[in-house]
Motif scaffolding. Structure first.
Motif, short mmCIF file in Angstrom:
data_model
loop_
_atom_site.label_atom_id
_atom_site.label_comp_id
_atom_site.label_asym_id
_atom_site.label_seq_id
_atom_site.Cartn_x
_atom_site.Cartn_y
_atom_site.Cartn_z
N ARG A 8 -7.15 -1.95 -3.48
CA ARG A 8 -6.22 -2.25 -3.13
C ARG A 8 -5.93 -3.97 -3.52
O ARG A 8 -4.85 -4.26 -3.99
N THR A 29 0.66 4.03 -5.87
CA THR A 29 1.10 3.37 -7.11
C THR A 29 2.08 3.75 -7.99
O THR A 29 2.53 5.54 -7.67
N TYR A 44 -1.03 7.93 -6.91
CA TYR A 44 -1.25 7.84 -5.65
C TYR A 44 -2.60 7.60 -5.73
O TYR A 44 -3.29 8.38 -6.62
N SER A 92 3.64 -3.13 -5.62
CA SER A 92 4.19 -2.25 -4.55
C SER A 92 5.03 -1.18 -6.10
O SER A 92 5.47 -1.83 -6.79
N HIS A 95 -4.75 -3.48 -7.03
CA HIS A 95 -3.17 -3.03 -6.82
C HIS A 95 -2.47 -4.29 -6.39
O HIS A 95 -0.89 -3.96 -7.00
N GLN A 96 -2.69 -4.84 -5.67
CA GLN A 96 -1.59 -5.92 -4.91
C GLN A 96 -0.89 -6.76 -6.37
O GLN A 96 -0.46 -7.46 -6.42
N ARG A 131 2.57 7.69 3.19
CA ARG A 131 0.98 8.06 2.97
C ARG A 131 0.36 9.00 3.96
O ARG A 131 -0.26 9.89 4.38
N THR A 139 -3.61 4.83 -0.42
CA THR A 139 -2.59 3.49 -1.82
C THR A 139 -1.61 4.07 -2.81
O THR A 139 -1.77 5.31 -3.15
N ILE A 184 0.42 -1.01 0.10
CA ILE A 184 0.06 -0.05 0.13
C ILE A 184 0.82 1.09 -0.06
O ILE A 184 0.44 2.33 -0.03
#
Ligand code: PMP
Ligand code: GLN
Length: 382
Positions: A255, A94, A243, A264, A258-259, A70, A92, A64
């Motif tokens: 997420r 990106t 982000y 990451s 994204h994962q 963050r 998150t 994240i």
């Protein structure tokens, strides 16, 4: 026998940005096409990424994003948007805005859904919607002023409408959406219980017209995902970092995608950006610099007897082309070859290749480059 396949994106070719940059290189032209700054990121940011690389930040970051980044984003949102988002659950990091937009569309749009795209639209929106299996539905902002007509827009909403993609400030037309435009969008989103995917990558580049983030609309919490890009703000488009911000339940779903798209993003760059974000004076300086560059470009055209309608935001300025000229793609090619200047034609920002006879110029360049570009363009345009 060769492997056979059915393309998911049969109508998609090489992006106009890559095409025009390659042409500019081949013809040694001034590149006012693809949007990237001609100047460096802040020196402190470069020094700090070096330090973090030497200190050993060379392995995966948390999926994240680094907590320090963050948290820095959360405090920036508090200062600039007067809103509180939880860095643990609602922010998150990106690999650029492109990834964040793709994740958001994939997470929430599926077969049977319709997604409203406002044209002229950034080139990644339609392919992302198609890959998600959803159907893009297009609303065209009428030129010359690209005003929003909520009445016309509402006609496109159906029971299948799931999401609206909104880009503000808007690439390529330089529109900054007024508060009253945005209030109408808010009303529509709430009435039809939609998701609003906001591409706000140019959030710090606006001029006379004030920019309002959709994150500042309290009633929209739970309906908005906002996407930002560090590349536009810190002159480091090649770092591909950005982000997304959304309320916790939306973000949890975001997420998941994204994962498995990137997992990451570049660790040392995140650490360096976390430090950079503490400098709140950067944003005003950035805006003043781009206002000055926009004015240099407009003034350069004025000295050659050409009056342009000033861009309201982004680092792009539109220029009209002769209405009896070739199609805009051919005309842009001719300008590279004959004027030695690369620009971006507008038709690739429309699903049906509509050609409003407009060209986009990027003014994230030195004043001398802008003046010389304008001189050459005016000479060829006649
Ligand atoms: N949205 C818009 C409107 C853009 O202009 C761009 C890129 N220039 C992006 C998204 C993608 O940003 P990034 O490079 O951070 O992926
Ligand atoms: N967003 C940049 C532009 O509008 C280009 C980014 C890219 O080439 N994908 O010019």
């Amino acid at each position: 026998m060769p492997f056979t396949f059915q393309s998911r994106l049969p109508a998609t070719g090489t992006s106009i940005f890559s095409t025009m940059s390659a042409l500019a290189k081949a013809h040694q032209a001034i590149n006012l096409g693809q949007g990237f700054p001609e100047f460096d990121p802040p020196k402190a940011l470069i020094d700090s990424i070096h330090e973090y690389l030497k200190k050993g930040l060379n392995q995966y970051a948390p999926s994240i994003g680094l907590l320090s980044l963050r948290e820095a984003i959360a405090s920036k949102l508090e200062v600039f948007n007067k809103t509180r988002f939880d860095p643990e659950q609602e922010i998150t990091v990106t690999s650029g805005a492109t990834e964040a937009l793709f994740d958001a569309i994939l997470a929430f749009c599926k077969q049977g859904d319709e997604v409203l795209i406002i044209e002229p639209a950034y080139d990644s929106y339609t392919p992302a919607v198609l890959i998600a299996g959803a159907r893009p539905v297009y609303y065209r902002l009428p030129e010359p002023d690209f005003h929003f007509d909520a009445w016309e827009f509402r006609k496109l909403i159906s029971p299948k409408t799931k999401a609206i993609l909104l880009n503000n400030p808007m690439n390529p037309c330089g529109k900054v959406w007024t508060k009253s435009d945005l209030d109408q969008i808010e009303q529509i989103v709430l009435e039809h219980n939609l998701l609003l995917i906001c591409d706000e990558v140019y959030e710090h580049i606006y001029f006379e017209q004030a920019f309002n983030s959709m994150l500042t609309y309290p009633r929209l919490k739970g309906h908005v995902i906002s996407v930002s890009s560090f590349g536009k703000t810190f002159n480091n488009t090649g770092w591909k970092l950005g982000y997304a911000v959304a309320e916790a339940a939306l973000m949890a779903e975001f997420r998941k995608v994204h994962q498995f798209v990137t997992f990451s993003s570049f660790t040392a760059a995140q650490a360096a950006l976390a430090d950079q974000l503490a400098d709140h004076s950067w944003y005003d300086a950035l805006r003043s610099m781009y206002l000055s560059k926009r004015n240099v470009l407009i003034e350069a055209f004025r000295t050659h007897d050409r009056e342009l309608k000033p861009s309201e935001g982004t680092y792009f300025q539109l220029l009209g082309m002769p209405s009896n000229a070739l199609g805009d793609l051919e005309f842009a090619e001719k300008l590279v070859k004959e004027a030695g200047v690369a620009v971006i034609p507008l038709s690739p920002f429309y699903h049906d290749a509509y050609d409003p006879k407009l060209l986009r110029l990027c003014f994230a360049k030195s004043d001398d480059t802008l003046k010389e570009g304008a001189r050459r363009l005016c000479q060829t345009l006649g």
